[in-house]
Motif scaffolding. Structure first.
Motif, PDB file in Angstrom:
ATOM      1  N   LYS A 133     -30.915  17.639  13.229  1.00 26.54           N
ATOM      2  CA  LYS A 133     -29.705  17.433  12.425  1.00 26.54           C
ATOM      3  C   LYS A 133     -29.334  18.691  11.635  1.00 26.54           C
ATOM      4  O   LYS A 133     -29.006  18.646  10.446  1.00 26.54           O
ATOM      5  CB  LYS A 133     -29.876  16.225  11.490  1.00 26.54           C
ATOM      6  N   LEU A 134     -29.377  19.815  12.343  1.00 26.79           N
ATOM      7  CA  LEU A 134     -28.959  21.091  11.783  1.00 26.79           C
ATOM      8  C   LEU A 134     -27.548  21.418  12.269  1.00 26.79           C
ATOM      9  O   LEU A 134     -27.126  20.928  13.325  1.00 26.79           O
ATOM     10  CB  LEU A 134     -29.928  22.197  12.209  1.00 26.79           C
ATOM     11  N   PRO A 135     -26.810  22.222  11.524  1.00 24.19           N
ATOM     12  CA  PRO A 135     -25.414  22.493  11.899  1.00 24.19           C
ATOM     13  C   PRO A 135     -25.279  23.293  13.183  1.00 24.19           C
ATOM     14  O   PRO A 135     -26.070  24.205  13.450  1.00 24.19           O
ATOM     15  CB  PRO A 135     -24.881  23.290  10.700  1.00 24.19           C
ATOM     16  N   HIS A 136     -24.289  22.938  13.972  1.00 25.37           N
ATOM     17  CA  HIS A 136     -23.954  23.699  15.166  1.00 25.37           C
ATOM     18  C   HIS A 136     -22.992  24.821  14.776  1.00 25.37           C
ATOM     19  O   HIS A 136     -21.987  24.566  14.118  1.00 25.37           O
ATOM     20  CB  HIS A 136     -23.270  22.808  16.203  1.00 25.37           C
ATOM     21  N   PRO A 137     -23.273  26.050  15.167  1.00 23.47           N
ATOM     22  CA  PRO A 137     -22.352  27.136  14.840  1.00 23.47           C
ATOM     23  C   PRO A 137     -21.116  27.090  15.734  1.00 23.47           C
ATOM     24  O   PRO A 137     -21.150  26.507  16.827  1.00 23.47           O
ATOM     25  CB  PRO A 137     -23.178  28.388  15.134  1.00 23.47           C
ATOM     26  N   GLU A 138     -20.061  27.707  15.269  1.00 13.62           N
ATOM     27  CA  GLU A 138     -18.859  27.813  16.101  1.00 13.62           C
ATOM     28  C   GLU A 138     -19.123  28.727  17.291  1.00 13.62           C
ATOM     29  O   GLU A 138     -18.548  28.547  18.371  1.00 13.62           O
ATOM     30  CB  GLU A 138     -17.706  28.361  15.261  1.00 13.62           C
ATOM     31  N   HIS A 139     -20.019  29.699  17.095  1.00 11.95           N
ATOM     32  CA  HIS A 139     -20.278  30.684  18.145  1.00 11.95           C
ATOM     33  C   HIS A 139     -21.762  30.686  18.524  1.00 11.95           C
ATOM     34  O   HIS A 139     -22.638  30.653  17.656  1.00 11.95           O
ATOM     35  CB  HIS A 139     -19.870  32.084  17.677  1.00 11.95           C
ATOM     36  N   LEU A 140     -22.006  30.737  19.821  1.00 12.82           N
ATOM     37  CA  LEU A 140     -23.365  30.779  20.361  1.00 12.82           C
ATOM     38  C   LEU A 140     -23.458  31.843  21.451  1.00 12.82           C
ATOM     39  O   LEU A 140     -22.522  32.021  22.223  1.00 12.82           O
ATOM     40  CB  LEU A 140     -23.722  29.435  20.992  1.00 12.82           C
ATOM     41  N   VAL A 141     -24.585  32.524  21.503  1.00 12.62           N
ATOM     42  CA  VAL A 141     -24.927  33.349  22.659  1.00 12.62           C
ATOM     43  C   VAL A 141     -26.268  32.823  23.152  1.00 12.62           C
ATOM     44  O   VAL A 141     -27.255  32.836  22.406  1.00 12.62           O
ATOM     45  CB  VAL A 141     -25.041  34.842  22.308  1.00 12.62           C
ATOM     46  N   VAL A 142     -26.298  32.335  24.389  1.00 16.44           N
ATOM     47  CA  VAL A 142     -27.494  31.707  24.921  1.00 16.44           C
ATOM     48  C   VAL A 142     -28.003  32.488  26.132  1.00 16.44           C
ATOM     49  O   VAL A 142     -27.373  33.452  26.576  1.00 16.44           O
ATOM     50  CB  VAL A 142     -27.224  30.237  25.295  1.00 16.44           C
ATOM     51  N   ILE A 157     -24.891  42.394  20.642  1.00 14.94           N
ATOM     52  CA  ILE A 157     -23.562  43.007  20.715  1.00 14.94           C
ATOM     53  C   ILE A 157     -22.522  41.926  20.994  1.00 14.94           C
ATOM     54  O   ILE A 157     -21.457  41.885  20.372  1.00 14.94           O
ATOM     55  CB  ILE A 157     -23.542  44.090  21.815  1.00 14.94           C
ATOM     56  N   MET A 158     -22.849  41.020  21.916  1.00 10.97           N
ATOM     57  CA  MET A 158     -21.954  39.915  22.237  1.00 10.97           C
ATOM     58  C   MET A 158     -21.765  38.989  21.034  1.00 10.97           C
ATOM     59  O   MET A 158     -20.662  38.513  20.753  1.00 10.97           O
ATOM     60  CB  MET A 158     -22.516  39.121  23.416  1.00 10.97           C
ATOM     61  N   GLY A 159     -22.844  38.746  20.283  1.00 15.04           N
ATOM     62  CA  GLY A 159     -22.740  37.908  19.095  1.00 15.04           C
ATOM     63  C   GLY A 159     -21.817  38.499  18.054  1.00 15.04           C
ATOM     64  O   GLY A 159     -20.980  37.793  17.465  1.00 15.04           O
ATOM     65  N   ARG A 160     -21.946  39.797  17.819  1.00 13.62           N
ATOM     66  CA  ARG A 160     -21.059  40.469  16.860  1.00 13.62           C
ATOM     67  C   ARG A 160     -19.614  40.379  17.321  1.00 13.62           C
ATOM     68  O   ARG A 160     -18.707  40.112  16.514  1.00 13.62           O
ATOM     69  CB  ARG A 160     -21.482  41.931  16.716  1.00 13.62           C
ATOM     70  N   GLU A 161     -19.380  40.568  18.619  1.00 14.83           N
ATOM     71  CA  GLU A 161     -18.021  40.490  19.147  1.00 14.83           C
ATOM     72  C   GLU A 161     -17.451  39.085  19.008  1.00 14.83           C
ATOM     73  O   GLU A 161     -16.262  38.917  18.729  1.00 14.83           O
ATOM     74  CB  GLU A 161     -18.009  40.942  20.595  1.00 14.83           C
ATOM     75  N   LYS A 162     -18.283  38.077  19.196  1.00 18.03           N
ATOM     76  CA  LYS A 162     -17.807  36.693  19.051  1.00 18.03           C
ATOM     77  C   LYS A 162     -17.385  36.382  17.620  1.00 18.03           C
ATOM     78  O   LYS A 162     -16.527  35.527  17.389  1.00 18.03           O
ATOM     79  CB  LYS A 162     -18.879  35.709  19.516  1.00 18.03           C
ATOM     80  N   LEU A 163     -17.985  37.092  16.671  1.00 20.18           N
ATOM     81  CA  LEU A 163     -17.578  36.923  15.272  1.00 20.18           C
ATOM     82  C   LEU A 163     -16.333  37.732  14.949  1.00 20.18           C
ATOM     83  O   LEU A 163     -15.821  37.666  13.826  1.00 20.18           O
ATOM     84  CB  LEU A 163     -18.716  37.336  14.333  1.00 20.18           C
TER      85      LEU A 163
END
Length: 239
Positions: A133-142, A157-163
């Motif tokens: 029951k932890l929050p789901h982020p708007e952005h994920l890199v899996v 790098i992809m995570g930073r770009e998604k933000l």
């Protein structure tokens, strides 16, 4: 590291960041017990020694582990099904890292840009977040988003770009594994290493910018148009 043991005793330090990129296992949750049971089951199914698997699996994508052990099983279809079963079967064996829920609640309440960047697959990540029951982020890199896993920096790098943040933005990566720490640094981010799954020596050798025991030592103390201000408490003194 000298003759004396390092201590978590540095005075509070503050820094401002435009966004935060969290690793998952070992940083937000501790699923060590569940993962050990999982790999013992998978090892027995594949005829491989689970202890050998566990020596190299933490912080690495399952597909990369399987490429070495059983290349014919190294498909996303198999890996996503396998990892999707882990939270369902062993959900009671996982707990949150101390301070994780509080920190996530603080940054969500302040609308701080954040994402999870993990070596796990989408079924694994969503499964654990639901179970705990932890929050789901708007952005994920899996795992399935990148060709190469950590320590390759592509995921961060992809995570930073998604933000929506440029390469010169001050971004903080939160990591527990040496491979992840190296990936964050290679991506041009600041990195805090948490000593939850590896030894202090292993984390020091990976050269993060800060080292803390867990997320109880990281607090949000402000938020403005400059970014989110975090305070590092009782960081490691390696001198």
């Amino acid at each position: 590291m000298g003759s004396s043991s390092p201590t978590f005793s540095l005075p509070p330090q503050r820094a401002v960041f435009a966004g935060l990129l969290f690793d998952m296992d070992g940083t937000i949750i501790d699923s060590t017990s569940a993962v050990e049971k999982h790999w013992h089951t998978i090892g027995e199914e594949l005829g491989e020694d689970p202890n050998v698997i566990l020596q190299t699996s933490h912080g690495r994508r399952s597909i990369d582990v399987l490429k070495l052990l059983r290349p014919e099983k190294a498909t996303w279809e198999y890996v996503k099904h396998m990892e999707g079963q882990l939270p369902l079967k062993y959900g009671s064996d996982a707990v949150e890292i101390p301070g994780a829920r509080s920190l996530l609640d603080s940054i969500r309440g302040a609308n701080v840009p954040w994402a999870i960047v993990t070596s796990g697959t989408m079924p694994l990540v969503s499964g654990w977040l639901d179970v705990l029951k932890l929050p789901h982020p708007e952005h994920l890199v899996v795992a399935e988003d990148v060709e190469n896993g950590k320590p390759d920096p592509t995921c961060y790098i992809m995570g930073r770009e998604k933000l929506g943040l440029q390469s010169d933005a001050e971004v903080l990566v939160l990591e527990d594994s040496p491979a992840g720490i190296k990936a964050g640094k290679a991506a041009g981010c600041k990195v805090v290493g948490v000593v939850t799954s590896h030894t202090v020596e292993q984390i020091v050798d990976a050269r993060p910018d800060w080292i803390i025991k867990d997320l109880d030592s990281l607090k949000m103390v402000g938020n403005s148009n400059r970014g989110v201000e975090l305070e590092f408490l009782n960081a490691l003194n390696v001198k």
